[in-house]
Each structure stands twice: as structure tokens, then as C-alpha cells.
Motif scaffolding. Sequence first.
Motif, short mmCIF file in Angstrom:
data_model
loop_
_atom_site.label_atom_id
_atom_site.label_comp_id
_atom_site.label_asym_id
_atom_site.label_seq_id
_atom_site.Cartn_x
_atom_site.Cartn_y
_atom_site.Cartn_z
N CYS A 86 0.85 -1.19 0.00
CA CYS A 86 0.00 0.00 0.00
C CYS A 86 0.88 1.24 0.00
O CYS A 86 1.98 1.24 0.57
CB CYS A 86 -0.92 0.02 1.22
SG CYS A 86 -2.12 1.39 1.15
N CYS A 136 -5.19 1.28 10.00
CA CYS A 136 -5.26 0.21 9.00
C CYS A 136 -5.59 -1.13 9.64
O CYS A 136 -4.99 -1.53 10.63
CB CYS A 136 -3.94 0.11 8.26
SG CYS A 136 -4.00 -1.14 6.94
N ALA A 181 -0.69 -4.81 4.02
CA ALA A 181 -0.34 -3.54 3.40
C ALA A 181 1.15 -3.25 3.46
O ALA A 181 1.73 -2.73 2.51
CB ALA A 181 -1.13 -2.41 4.06
N GLY A 212 -4.60 -3.98 1.31
CA GLY A 212 -3.59 -3.19 0.61
C GLY A 212 -4.22 -2.18 -0.36
O GLY A 212 -5.36 -1.79 -0.22
#
Length: 235
Positions: A37, A44, A50, A83
Amino acid sequence: MRTSEPAGAWKYVRGFENLSLCDWPGRHCCILFLGGCNLRCPTCHNAVLAWDMHALPAVDPARIKTYLRDRAGWLDGVTITGGEPTATPYLAELLLEVRKCGLPVKLDTNGMRPDVVQELLELGLVDVFAVDVKGPYAAYPALTGHAVSEIAARANLERIFAMAEARPGAFYFRITRVPALTDGDIATARGYLPQNFTLTLQDYVPPKTHLPSRRKSEHAQPDHEERRPVGNVVN
Ligand code: SF4
């Protein structure tokens, strides 16, 4: 048994849910989770996926392709999530292969890579983009771990909104009520949307504190701040 690591975008596929009844409203879909990400949101829910996708084993592409080929008749769509999928190299090639099953494709995105969204739209590789609006532009630095400035958030989302105005059926927008957001913040974000679009409000679920094991037997079902997948994960 797989003998080599997947190539291209397939090596970013770190989770696969074969059936979700709630991810794509009104549809039965399967979900591919892509690692990596471009943001660092402190809230998150997919932090391992991610930011540390190598802690999760890659999913065998052959199993996903076989599933899509054999079960396409039972599904109404395929969700690509993360992600952040638009951060995945060679994403278009993966989408081309997924497209071969003939199912509509939804792609979840934070909207901070509008060039990629535009390219996928023009190539006809995605039917619907589910775009997360994090909050007011001024809050983006805090909401994204200082990965996005206020100016960049505004510029990127305004490009996304322009695409949505031109292709209203290809976009919908969501916001997650993270603890930092007030009702006023949500109203401000709602005010950014083009006419006739709604901002779907999603509840925030605090992230887990533990990291998943690297052991295959504990292959995680990646969480997401917008959705908590359940069901079978193929690996
Ligand atoms: S919440 Fe979404 S956009 Fe933010 S870091 Fe996590 S995966 Fe990336």
C-alpha cells in the motif's frame, strides 16, 4: 504443488476468499487480496498485508484461476482489494487474466493513484471502483500516516470525482468512521462528492494487535478497515 514463486502481479496476491456475500452489495463475489500500500493509515486493519506482505505466503495463481474457471457460474463478480491494488506492478496483466472468467470486476482503492484508475477504466479492465474517502482533505496527513498531503489528497480525489461524473456507474464512495472523524468531518467529506453520489458510512473495527505467523497453516485471512473477510481462504 507449486514449484516456483508466482510472477508479475500474481506474487502480490496474499489472500483469496472464495465467497463473500457482503463485499459487493447485491453480489456474490470472490476476493483477491493484493499486498502493498502507498499509505500508512494508523487505523489500517490490513497492516500486515499492506506493509509486510512477505509475512504472508503467496497464493497459488493456478488455484485461483481454476476456481474462477470452474465456479464463475456461481458468482456475480470478483473483488480486487488490498492493501492498495493500484500500487501493484503489472496489475493490468492480472486483471486481464481475471477477466477471462467473464465476471464483472470491482476494485477497491484509496483513490490516491488516479492515473492508474484512469488507465484501468480506459482499458475496460474494471467495472466498478469502490473509492475510500478518508475524511476532509485537511485531515489526510493524519489519517494516512503523513503519506498524503492535503493538497495531494484534494488533487487526487478531484480527478477521481471527475471520472465518476463522466462514468457514474463505475464508481461508488465509502468512508470509515475512524475515531478521529467527527460527524462534521464526515459531512465535509460527503460534500466533496459529485452530484447524485452517496457516501457509504462504514463502521470502524479496531485492528488486531498481533502479527500473523509465517507458517502456512496459519495463513491469515487479511482484515480490511472496510470489511472483515470470513470464509475459506485458498492457498
Ligand atoms: S487502510 Fe487501506 S489505504 Fe490505509 S494503509 Fe491500510 S490498506 Fe492502505
